[in-house]
Design a protein around this motif. Structure first.
Motif, PDB file in Angstrom:
ATOM      1  N   LEU A  74      -8.529   1.603   0.870  1.00 53.00           N
ATOM      2  CA  LEU A  74      -7.388   1.462   1.769  1.00 53.00           C
ATOM      3  C   LEU A  74      -7.824   1.680   3.212  1.00 53.00           C
TER       4      LEU A  74
ATOM      5  N   ARG B 248      -5.871  -1.902  -9.105  1.00 57.95           N
ATOM      6  CA  ARG B 248      -5.298  -1.676  -7.772  1.00 57.95           C
ATOM      7  C   ARG B 248      -6.409  -1.593  -6.727  1.00 57.95           C
TER       8      ARG B 248
ATOM      9  N   TYR C 194      -9.348   4.212  -4.416  1.00 53.48           N
ATOM     10  CA  TYR C 194      -8.221   3.536  -3.779  1.00 53.48           C
ATOM     11  C   TYR C 194      -8.114   3.946  -2.310  1.00 53.48           C
TER      12      TYR C 194
ATOM     13  N   LEU D  57      -7.110  -4.168  -3.429  1.00 54.53           N
ATOM     14  CA  LEU D  57      -7.439  -3.786  -2.051  1.00 54.53           C
ATOM     15  C   LEU D  57      -8.704  -4.489  -1.570  1.00 54.53           C
TER      16      LEU D  57
ATOM     17  N   ALA E 150       0.834  -1.206   0.000  1.00 46.02           N
ATOM     18  CA  ALA E 150       0.000   0.000   0.000  1.00 46.02           C
ATOM     19  C   ALA E 150       0.870   1.259   0.000  1.00 46.02           C
TER      20      ALA E 150
ATOM     21  N   ASP F  51       2.040   1.845  -3.415  1.00 40.98           N
ATOM     22  CA  ASP F  51       0.948   2.397  -4.216  1.00 40.98           C
ATOM     23  C   ASP F  51       0.751   3.884  -3.922  1.00 40.98           C
TER      24      ASP F  51
END
Length: 183
Positions: free
Chosen positions: A158, A90, A154, A94, A62, A65
């Motif tokens: 996350l 991506r 994202y 997750l 992470a 990223d």
């Protein structure tokens, strides 16, 4: 010859973007990528404290990223596509990781109070910083300064991963019942 870390180019309160352009350091773009950087630092603390190698590996991925996410945020609109690495794949990664960790824990039915274990508390802190970064990136998208909506997705996913990792790390620390907000 001594290599210097500082350039003095930001002493006037402006910073370069990736591509051609400078903006004031207090503008929404530097505020957003700075908060993503802060998110990565908070995740780094959580990674250092994590008990599980699985947690540490997920957090490091992470963080990598987030490095790419910051680059896209720091780019001009014209240059942003060349820095684009965060995409629907991506985000899906997750989601897969969050689902896998969720299968290992029991989700509480109400809000929890962070702090049942040190690794869990660090993950909760990182989650809140990521949520702040998400709000700032949403602002950039809504203002038309960033076009890649996958950046918002994202950061949103996350924060979910960080939440379940907090519960997972709490369980690894022997916490069988998390502290609930309603008591």
């Amino acid at each position: 010859m001594v290599n210097r870390l500082y350039t003095r180019t930001g002493d006037d309160g402006f910073t370069n973007l990736l591509g051609e352009g400078r903006v004031a350091k207090y503008m929404p773009q530097p505020e957003a990528y700075g908060t993503v950087d802060e998110s990565s630092a908070a995740i780094g603390i959580a990674r250092a404290a994590a008990q599980s190698e699985r947690t540490r590996a997920l957090l490091l991925t992470a963080q990598r990223d987030l490095y790419h996410l910051m680059a896209e945020l720091a780019a001009t609109q014209q240059a942003a596509p060349q820095f684009r690495k965060i995409d629907a794949q991506r985000v899906a990664w997750l989601e897969e990781q969050t689902d896998a960790i969720t299968a290992l824990i029991q989700l509480p039915k109400e809000f929890v109070v962070p702090g049942d274990s040190l690794p869990g508390a660090y993950l909760d802190l990182a989650r809140t910083v990521v949520r702040r970064a998400e709000r700032l990136v949403v602002h950039l998208v809504h203002d038309g300064l960033v076009e890649n909506v996958e950046l918002v997705r994202y950061l949103n996913r996350l924060s979910s991963l960080l939440f379940v990792l907090s519960l997972y790390e709490n369980a690894l620390a022997g916490v069988s019942n998390v502290t609930l907000a309603k008591g």
